[in-house]
Enzyme design. Structure first.
Site, PDB file in Angstrom:
ATOM      1  N   HIS A 106       8.665 -34.252  -8.664  1.00 41.74           N
ATOM      2  CA  HIS A 106       7.264 -33.842  -8.725  1.00 41.74           C
ATOM      3  C   HIS A 106       6.379 -35.077  -8.717  1.00 41.74           C
ATOM      4  O   HIS A 106       6.563 -35.993  -9.515  1.00 41.74           O
ATOM      5  CB  HIS A 106       7.025 -33.033  -9.997  1.00 41.74           C
ATOM      6  CG  HIS A 106       5.596 -32.658 -10.207  1.00 41.74           C
ATOM      7  ND1 HIS A 106       4.999 -32.620 -11.453  1.00 41.74           N
ATOM      8  CD2 HIS A 106       4.624 -32.325  -9.323  1.00 41.74           C
ATOM      9  CE1 HIS A 106       3.734 -32.271 -11.327  1.00 41.74           C
ATOM     10  NE2 HIS A 106       3.484 -32.093 -10.053  1.00 41.74           N
TER      11      HIS A 106
ATOM     12  N   ARG B  24      16.536   6.523   1.284  1.00 41.93           N
ATOM     13  CA  ARG B  24      15.695   5.829   0.315  1.00 41.93           C
ATOM     14  C   ARG B  24      16.586   5.541  -0.899  1.00 41.93           C
ATOM     15  O   ARG B  24      16.955   6.442  -1.639  1.00 41.93           O
ATOM     16  CB  ARG B  24      14.484   6.679  -0.065  1.00 41.93           C
ATOM     17  CG  ARG B  24      13.507   6.867   1.080  1.00 41.93           C
ATOM     18  CD  ARG B  24      12.284   7.657   0.648  1.00 41.93           C
ATOM     19  NE  ARG B  24      12.631   9.051   0.320  1.00 41.93           N
ATOM     20  CZ  ARG B  24      11.764   9.925  -0.200  1.00 41.93           C
ATOM     21  NH1 ARG B  24      10.530   9.539  -0.480  1.00 41.93           N
ATOM     22  NH2 ARG B  24      12.140  11.163  -0.439  1.00 41.93           N
TER      23      ARG B  24
ATOM     24  N   GLU C 130       0.234   9.236  -5.619  1.00 43.92           N
ATOM     25  CA  GLU C 130       1.298   9.996  -6.272  1.00 43.92           C
ATOM     26  C   GLU C 130       2.208   9.044  -7.031  1.00 43.92           C
ATOM     27  O   GLU C 130       2.002   7.831  -7.048  1.00 43.92           O
ATOM     28  CB  GLU C 130       2.096  10.800  -5.241  1.00 43.92           C
ATOM     29  CG  GLU C 130       2.879   9.947  -4.257  1.00 43.92           C
ATOM     30  CD  GLU C 130       3.673  10.764  -3.238  1.00 43.92           C
ATOM     31  OE1 GLU C 130       3.376  11.963  -3.069  1.00 43.92           O
ATOM     32  OE2 GLU C 130       4.585  10.192  -2.605  1.00 43.92           O
TER      33      GLU C 130
ATOM     34  N   HIS D 221       7.311   4.762  -5.418  1.00 42.92           N
ATOM     35  CA  HIS D 221       7.671   5.731  -6.451  1.00 42.92           C
ATOM     36  C   HIS D 221       8.587   5.091  -7.492  1.00 42.92           C
ATOM     37  O   HIS D 221       9.775   5.382  -7.584  1.00 42.92           O
ATOM     38  CB  HIS D 221       8.313   6.971  -5.874  1.00 42.92           C
ATOM     39  CG  HIS D 221       8.178   8.132  -6.824  1.00 42.92           C
ATOM     40  ND1 HIS D 221       7.615   9.321  -6.452  1.00 42.92           N
ATOM     41  CD2 HIS D 221       8.490   8.252  -8.147  1.00 42.92           C
ATOM     42  CE1 HIS D 221       7.601  10.144  -7.507  1.00 42.92           C
ATOM     43  NE2 HIS D 221       8.119   9.500  -8.549  1.00 42.92           N
TER      44      HIS D 221
ATOM     45  N   ASP E 180      12.817   8.194  -5.618  1.00 42.90           N
ATOM     46  CA  ASP E 180      12.003   8.449  -6.811  1.00 42.90           C
ATOM     47  C   ASP E 180      12.775   8.099  -8.083  1.00 42.90           C
ATOM     48  O   ASP E 180      12.858   8.905  -9.030  1.00 42.90           O
ATOM     49  CB  ASP E 180      11.577   9.923  -6.867  1.00 42.90           C
ATOM     50  CG  ASP E 180      11.049  10.427  -5.532  1.00 42.90           C
ATOM     51  OD1 ASP E 180      10.344   9.667  -4.846  1.00 42.90           O
ATOM     52  OD2 ASP E 180      11.348  11.578  -5.168  1.00 42.90           O
TER      53      ASP E 180
ATOM     54  N   HIS F 186       6.109 -22.640  -1.989  1.00 41.60           N
ATOM     55  CA  HIS F 186       5.852 -23.047  -0.613  1.00 41.60           C
ATOM     56  C   HIS F 186       4.528 -22.459  -0.165  1.00 41.60           C
ATOM     57  O   HIS F 186       4.134 -21.355  -0.560  1.00 41.60           O
ATOM     58  CB  HIS F 186       6.991 -22.628   0.322  1.00 41.60           C
ATOM     59  CG  HIS F 186       7.232 -21.155   0.403  1.00 41.60           C
ATOM     60  ND1 HIS F 186       6.478 -20.303   1.183  1.00 41.60           N
ATOM     61  CD2 HIS F 186       8.169 -20.359  -0.199  1.00 41.60           C
ATOM     62  CE1 HIS F 186       6.928 -19.070   1.068  1.00 41.60           C
ATOM     63  NE2 HIS F 186       7.944 -19.066   0.231  1.00 41.60           N
TER      64      HIS F 186
ATOM     65  N   ASN G 253      -4.772  14.791   0.197  1.00 44.31           N
ATOM     66  CA  ASN G 253      -3.520  15.470  -0.127  1.00 44.31           C
ATOM     67  C   ASN G 253      -3.298  15.548  -1.637  1.00 44.31           C
ATOM     68  O   ASN G 253      -3.059  16.620  -2.180  1.00 44.31           O
ATOM     69  CB  ASN G 253      -2.349  14.776   0.556  1.00 44.31           C
ATOM     70  CG  ASN G 253      -2.447  14.878   2.064  1.00 44.31           C
ATOM     71  OD1 ASN G 253      -2.921  13.941   2.717  1.00 44.31           O
ATOM     72  ND2 ASN G 253      -2.031  16.002   2.630  1.00 44.31           N
TER      73      ASN G 253
END
Length: 492
Positions: free
Chosen positions: A472, A337, A239, A303, A62, A379, A202
């Protein structure tokens, strides 16, 4: 008096100055102009503008990085023990990983706020520091509520400046977390996640105007609830909101689903002139904007927070992710994390381009042909071509790395397929996996030269085909003869 002008000298000087300075010619009675030192081309790291250290901060979920304040960035995040709030500071984002960390608050051993301590954020409001965080109770670690505490000291790393936390009261005494605050058009808002008793999910996302840094001034407005397939994996969750105001819009990223590899980010958007307290002002992305990437080995990104690079312009996305997919036990208690940072890009229509969590590696660049500077080398099905309006950001991101042929050669590594490199052959230009052959090494190696049409760009001469360059050609990328703007690529 006569002077012999060569055609080469005239052309080398360009049309504007007739080539006199470049040729060294000084006319009688005319003072020689002062020659300014050429401005060096920016390095790849300067072009990228974001840290390349990954992870940025180990075992800090977080993550929140402030905008620079008096030349300092400050960092906070959840610690694996969920028992304290930490702050570290540095003059650069990259140095936050090695900066000393100060514990500015610890949870009590029992009672209110004695449970899980989650997702602190550090905000500067009217010359004072505030930390918003979520805390459970000693007898029920998941009795999560939102709190804020204030410091009047200039340095938020100083524990003595922080007062006692105060609860942020909402109409429901229910699970509430991940509060963030922002000011827009003279009004300050709070955005957070909460379990509303009447909603069978939730957590949903809510917004309200604030009366002070501690309290709401208006009733909450629900602006997002998890309904899409990518929002309800494991848990039905919206969240971790983070706010970014750009290009006439207010963007709110948020995280969804369980905290394992299914964790991902979505995006809410409102017109900057709209009533942000009207749920109809907000639209949700149909698909997640930032997800697990198997190729870069980054799992469950989410997060996030936003900051800006040291140039004051480049937007930087800060988020957490794991380096592995399989977790033993509850993902909530897996400590790995890690906080990470990468550049946030913008599409021509003003919407953000997130790409993929880029993983380990050096600076990242995009290449635009000088004859089509609004287009990018990208690509598609592993073939390289040149397109405008590339919405798949990672398809046009590359890293210059040491060449497969060694020496002073370079190779171009794909960011979202890091096991593949640009390979130029007589039949086409692709990103191909490594082959243990000298032919592959030569075809995937180039001499990186100053741009033939613009020295701040690059030209890439093939090692396998000396005298031939990446070129190119009407939307294709081919090997061909040097041709100024067609064989010059600007780095962005």
């Amino acid at each position: 008096m006569t002077h012999a002008f060569s055609r080469r000298a005239l052309l080398a000087g360009g049309f504007g100055g007739f080539g006199l300075a470049a040729s060294g010619l000084v006319l009688p009675g005319v003072a020689a102009p002062a020659l300014a030192a050429p401005t060096p081309a920016p390095t790849d790291a300067q072009v990228y503008g974001a840290p390349t250290v990954s992870p940025l901060v180990w075992q800090r979920a977080d993550p929140f990085v402030t905008l620079p304040v008096d030349g300092m960035y400050y960092f906070t995040g959840s610690v694996p023990e969920y028992d304290r709030i930490v702050v570290r500071g540095s003059s650069t984002i990259a140095e936050l990983g090695s900066a000393a960390e100060s514990v500015v608050w610890r949870r009590p051993s029992t009672g209110q706020m004695g449970g899980h301590i989650w997702a602190p954020e550090l905000h500067r409001i009217d010359g004072r520091w505030y930390i918003y965080f979520a805390a459970g109770d000693g007898g029920n670690v998941f009795n999560i509520r939102m709190y804020v505490m204030e410091s009047t000291l200039a340095d938020p790393r100083e524990p003595s400046g922080w007062g006692a936390p105060r609860m942020i009261v909402t109409p429901w005494l229910s699970f509430a977390l991940d509060s963030t605050t922002f000011e827009h058009l003279g009004r300050r808002y709070l955005v957070w996640a909460q379990s509303e008793p009447e909603i069978a999910v939730n957590t949903s996302l809510y917004i309200a105007e604030m009366a002070s840094p501690f309290a709401l001034a208006t009733a909450p407005v629900r602006i997002a609830t998890p309904t899409r397939s990518w929002e309800v994996q494991g848990y039905k969750v919206n969240e971790g909101p983070a706010v970014l105001v750009r290009n006439g819009r207010v963007f709110i990223t948020f995280s969804a689903s369980a905290t394992d590899s299914r964790y991902c980010m979505g995006l809410l958007t409102a017109d900057a002139r709209a009533d942000l307290l009207d749920a109809r002002s907000w639209s949700k992305s149909a698909d997640p904007v930032f997800t697990t990437n198997e190729q870069t080995h980054q799992y469950g990104p989410g997060h996030n927070s936003f900051t800006v690079a040291e140039d004051g312009v480049t937007d930087v996305l800060v988020y957490h992710a794991r380096d592995y997919k399989d977790i033993v036990g509850d993902p909530l208690y897996d400590p790995n994390r890690h906080a990470r940072a990468q550049r946030l890009y913008w599409h021509a229509d003003g919407t953000p381009l997130f790409g993929v969590p880029v993983g380990v590696g050096g600076p990242i660049v995009r290449l635009s042909p000088a004859d089509s500077s609004s287009s990018f080398v990208r690509h598609h099905a592993y073939e390289l071509r040149v397109d405008a309006d590339v919405r798949e950001l990672a398809d046009c991101q590359f890293r210059f790395v040491s060449g497969h042929s060694g020496g002073d050669t370079v190779s171009l590594q794909s960011v979202n397929f890091p096991d593949r490199y640009v390979r130029a052959t007589s039949t086409g230009v692709r990103i191909d996996p490594v082959e243990a052959t000298t032919t592959y090494a030569a075809e995937a190696s180039f001499q990186r030269l100053p741009g033939l049409a613009n020295p701040k760009g690059v030209s890439l001469q093939s090692l396998a085909s000396p005298g031939s360059y990446l070129r190119h050609d009407k939307g294709r990328l081919v090997l061909g003869q040097a041709s100024g703007s067609k064989t010059t690529f600007l780095l962005t």
